[in-house]
Write an enzyme that holds these catalytic residues in place. Structure first.
Site, short mmCIF file in Angstrom:
data_model
loop_
_atom_site.label_atom_id
_atom_site.label_comp_id
_atom_site.label_asym_id
_atom_site.label_seq_id
_atom_site.Cartn_x
_atom_site.Cartn_y
_atom_site.Cartn_z
N GLY A 114 -5.79 5.45 -41.64
CA GLY A 114 -5.41 4.21 -40.94
C GLY A 114 -6.59 3.27 -40.81
O GLY A 114 -7.68 3.52 -41.35
N ASN B 152 0.02 11.00 -42.81
CA ASN B 152 1.29 10.94 -43.55
C ASN B 152 1.55 9.56 -44.16
O ASN B 152 2.61 9.31 -44.72
CB ASN B 152 2.47 11.34 -42.64
CG ASN B 152 2.72 10.33 -41.54
OD1 ASN B 152 1.94 9.40 -41.35
ND2 ASN B 152 3.81 10.51 -40.81
N GLY C 114 -0.73 3.94 -42.50
CA GLY C 114 -2.03 3.86 -43.16
C GLY C 114 -1.83 3.77 -44.67
O GLY C 114 -0.70 3.65 -45.14
N VAL D 170 1.57 15.29 -39.02
CA VAL D 170 1.02 16.23 -38.03
C VAL D 170 2.06 16.72 -37.03
O VAL D 170 1.81 17.67 -36.29
CB VAL D 170 -0.17 15.63 -37.23
CG1 VAL D 170 -1.38 15.44 -38.12
CG2 VAL D 170 0.21 14.35 -36.52
N LEU E 268 -6.20 10.79 -34.07
CA LEU E 268 -5.90 9.35 -34.16
C LEU E 268 -4.51 9.09 -34.73
O LEU E 268 -4.12 7.93 -34.85
CB LEU E 268 -6.94 8.66 -35.05
CG LEU E 268 -8.25 8.19 -34.41
CD1 LEU E 268 -9.15 9.35 -34.07
CD2 LEU E 268 -8.99 7.24 -35.33
N ARG F 280 -8.38 26.82 -31.75
CA ARG F 280 -8.60 27.90 -32.73
C ARG F 280 -10.08 28.11 -32.98
O ARG F 280 -10.57 29.24 -33.02
CB ARG F 280 -7.88 27.53 -34.05
CG ARG F 280 -8.05 28.55 -35.17
CD ARG F 280 -7.62 27.99 -36.53
NE ARG F 280 -8.68 27.15 -37.13
CZ ARG F 280 -8.55 26.56 -38.32
NH1 ARG F 280 -7.45 26.67 -39.02
NH2 ARG F 280 -9.56 25.83 -38.81
N ALA G 179 -7.51 9.70 -29.26
CA ALA G 179 -7.56 8.23 -29.26
C ALA G 179 -6.41 7.73 -28.41
O ALA G 179 -5.27 7.62 -28.88
CB ALA G 179 -7.45 7.70 -30.69
N TYR H 218 5.34 3.94 -27.03
CA TYR H 218 3.91 4.05 -27.31
C TYR H 218 3.15 4.41 -26.03
O TYR H 218 2.37 5.37 -25.99
CB TYR H 218 3.41 2.73 -27.89
CG TYR H 218 1.95 2.74 -28.30
CD1 TYR H 218 1.49 3.56 -29.32
CD2 TYR H 218 1.03 1.90 -27.66
CE1 TYR H 218 0.15 3.53 -29.71
CE2 TYR H 218 -0.31 1.87 -28.05
CZ TYR H 218 -0.74 2.69 -29.07
OH TYR H 218 -2.07 2.67 -29.45
N LYS I 2 1.28 8.07 -25.30
CA LYS I 2 -0.16 8.24 -25.04
C LYS I 2 -0.40 8.81 -23.64
O LYS I 2 -1.33 9.59 -23.44
CB LYS I 2 -0.89 6.91 -25.20
CG LYS I 2 -0.92 6.39 -26.63
CD LYS I 2 -1.80 7.23 -27.55
CE LYS I 2 -1.95 6.60 -28.93
NZ LYS I 2 -2.76 7.42 -29.85
P1 NAD Z 1 -3.11 2.67 -37.84
O1 NAD Z 1 -1.63 2.56 -37.79
O2 NAD Z 1 -3.84 1.88 -38.85
O3 NAD Z 1 -3.56 4.18 -37.97
C1 NAD Z 1 -2.77 5.27 -37.55
C2 NAD Z 1 -2.77 6.29 -38.68
O4 NAD Z 1 -2.03 7.44 -38.25
C3 NAD Z 1 -2.07 5.76 -39.93
O5 NAD Z 1 -2.87 6.01 -41.07
C4 NAD Z 1 -0.77 6.54 -39.99
O6 NAD Z 1 -0.28 6.70 -41.29
C5 NAD Z 1 -1.18 7.84 -39.31
N1 NAD Z 1 -0.06 8.57 -38.74
C6 NAD Z 1 0.89 8.12 -37.89
N2 NAD Z 1 1.75 9.11 -37.57
C7 NAD Z 1 1.32 10.20 -38.24
C8 NAD Z 1 1.80 11.53 -38.33
N3 NAD Z 1 2.89 11.94 -37.66
N4 NAD Z 1 1.12 12.42 -39.11
C9 NAD Z 1 0.01 12.03 -39.79
N5 NAD Z 1 -0.48 10.79 -39.74
C10 NAD Z 1 0.17 9.88 -38.97
O7 NAD Z 1 -3.61 2.29 -36.38
P2 NAD Z 1 -5.09 2.15 -35.79
O8 NAD Z 1 -5.19 0.81 -35.19
O9 NAD Z 1 -6.10 2.58 -36.79
O10 NAD Z 1 -5.04 3.20 -34.60
C11 NAD Z 1 -5.64 4.49 -34.70
C12 NAD Z 1 -5.53 5.20 -33.37
O11 NAD Z 1 -6.22 4.45 -32.36
C13 NAD Z 1 -4.09 5.35 -32.89
O12 NAD Z 1 -3.93 6.60 -32.27
C14 NAD Z 1 -3.94 4.24 -31.89
O13 NAD Z 1 -2.98 4.54 -30.93
C15 NAD Z 1 -5.34 4.16 -31.30
N6 NAD Z 1 -5.62 2.82 -30.76
C16 NAD Z 1 -5.82 1.76 -31.58
C17 NAD Z 1 -6.07 0.51 -31.03
C18 NAD Z 1 -6.34 -0.70 -31.89
O14 NAD Z 1 -6.55 -1.79 -31.33
N7 NAD Z 1 -6.40 -0.62 -33.19
C19 NAD Z 1 -6.08 0.34 -29.65
C20 NAD Z 1 -5.82 1.45 -28.85
C21 NAD Z 1 -5.61 2.69 -29.42
#
Ligand code: NAD
Length: 319
Positions: free
Chosen positions: A15, A37, A41, A62, A81, A114, A122, A153, A157
């Site tokens: 991502g 997955n 991303g 996951v 993440l 483990r 995150a 969402y 979290k």
């Molecule tokens: P993003 O959507 O670019 O990245 C999330 C990644 O998780 C993606 O690559 C997606 O394919 C993968 N994913 C989702 N569900 C999945 C699953 N079931 N199995 C495997 N992979 C899975 O978003 P981001 O902005 O990079 O956010 C990354 C993390 O940071 C997230 O947990 C998000 O909640 C947290 N976050 C981001 C922000 C922000 O401003 N970007 C703010 C607060 C929290």
């Protein structure tokens, strides 16, 4: 150099933020097992890493049983993440988002347990909902509508934070929680619906820039390099969190749109559109804790961060 991790698992590593985290860990000498997955991303986010033999990418969900079984042992850091993060994505994937924070986070916690690894969730400023306190400090419990559209969402979290805390209390897992505020930078998807990529895409195309409501709602933006610094500094500490990581430079959404139009040199006009349900009115982190515990503070100001991001989008959107 970082904390000297030998091997890390990064869920959601393909991502936006995850790909920068993987890149940084590799640069610090850590072997990285990235599980994603590709729901939100992409392979292109990690394309430049796949030639490194210390980097391994596995396409798996996951939330499915056994998804992390292939992780090499032992790992000493698990960064959780994996979760859709933009409102457009989690509204399109509501059940998957709830599962990411429940069974997905549980799988990542089991992996950390483990191997006795350090674990970091995150989490998000969205746990504060539409906050009644400003700025938001970690002791504030939030104001979340549990049945509104964004709840998939926010509550995912909040549940994940509760699960992480329970693993720490029950199993002694070495966990931590980072509450990330709005982060922007290269590798965001132009169509992910978040304000910065949307405004940049529209401005570069000369289309009207769509500001929701009257644009007076505020956000505090952090450039991705600063967010990654905060995530890895917290991981390297022994602190359980939660710790806010986010920009302290609060701006209205209208100011942000005007700034981006200026930076792109675009002739775009601003068009006001409906504001989504439960959209928070104010957002600014209290980052005193991050500074006190980790010595962290943002280093890239909005002018510089937006400039770098606009340049990246201008290159990547050019056919
Ligand atoms: P993003 O959507 O670019 O990245 C999330 C990644 O998780 C993606 O690559 C997606 O394919 C993968 N994913 C989702 N569900 C999945 C699953 N079931 N199995 C495997 N992979 C899975 O978003 P981001 O902005 O990079 O956010 C990354 C993390 O940071 C997230 O947990 C998000 O909640 C947290 N976050 C981001 C922000 C922000 O401003 N970007 C703010 C607060 C929290």
């Amino acid at each position: 150099m970082g904390a000297g991790w030998k091997r890390a698992v990064v869920t959601g590593g393909a991502g936006f933020i995850g790909s920068h985290v993987c890149e940084r860990l590799l640069a610090e000498g850590t072997e990285v097992f990235c599980v994603d997955n590709l729901a939100t991303g992409s392979r292109s986010n990690i394309g430049h890493l796949t030639g490194d033999r210390r980097f391994c990418f596995v396409e798996k969900d996951v939330t499915r049983p056994g998804s992390l079984d292939a992780a090499p042992a032992p790992v000493d850091l698990v960064l959780d993440l994996a979760c859709p993060a933009s409102p457009a994505d989690y509204l399109r994937l509501p059940i998957e988002t709830l599962e990411a924070g429940s069974s997905g986070t549980r799988a990542a916690l089991d992996l950390a347990r483990r191997d006795g690894a350090r674990f970091l969730l995150a989490s998000t400023s969205e746990v504060y909902g539409d906050p009644l306190e400003h700025p938001q400090h970690e002791g504030y419990w939030g104001n979340v509508n549990p049945v509104g559209p964004r709840s998939v969402y926010d509550e995912s979290k909040r549940y994940a934070e509760a699960l992480v805390s329970a693993y720490r209390r029950t199993h002694g897992t070495d966990t931590s929680i980072v509450r990330i505020f709005n982060t922007y930078g290269p590798r965001m998807r132009a169509d992910d619906g978040r304000a910065v990529p949307t405004f940049i895409r529209q401005a570069l195309a000369g289309d009207p820039v769509t500001v929701t409501g009257d644009g007076s709602q505020t956000r505090s933006l952090a450039y991705v390099d600063d967010t990654v610094d905060g995530i890895l500094a917290l991981a390297a500490s022994r602190h359980p969190g939660p710790v806010n990581i986010g920009g302290t430079d609060e701006t209205t959404v209208l100011e942000l749109a005007e700034r981006i139009i200026g930076l792109t040199g675009s002739a775009s006009t601003i068009r006001f559109v409906d504001r989504p349900a439960d959209d928070p009115g104010k957002r600014r982190p209290d980052t005193t804790k991050a500074h006190r515990l980790l010595g962290w503070r943002p280093r890239v100001d909005c002018a510089e961060g937006l400039k770098r991001t606009v340049e990246w989008f201008a290159r990547s959107l050019t056919p």
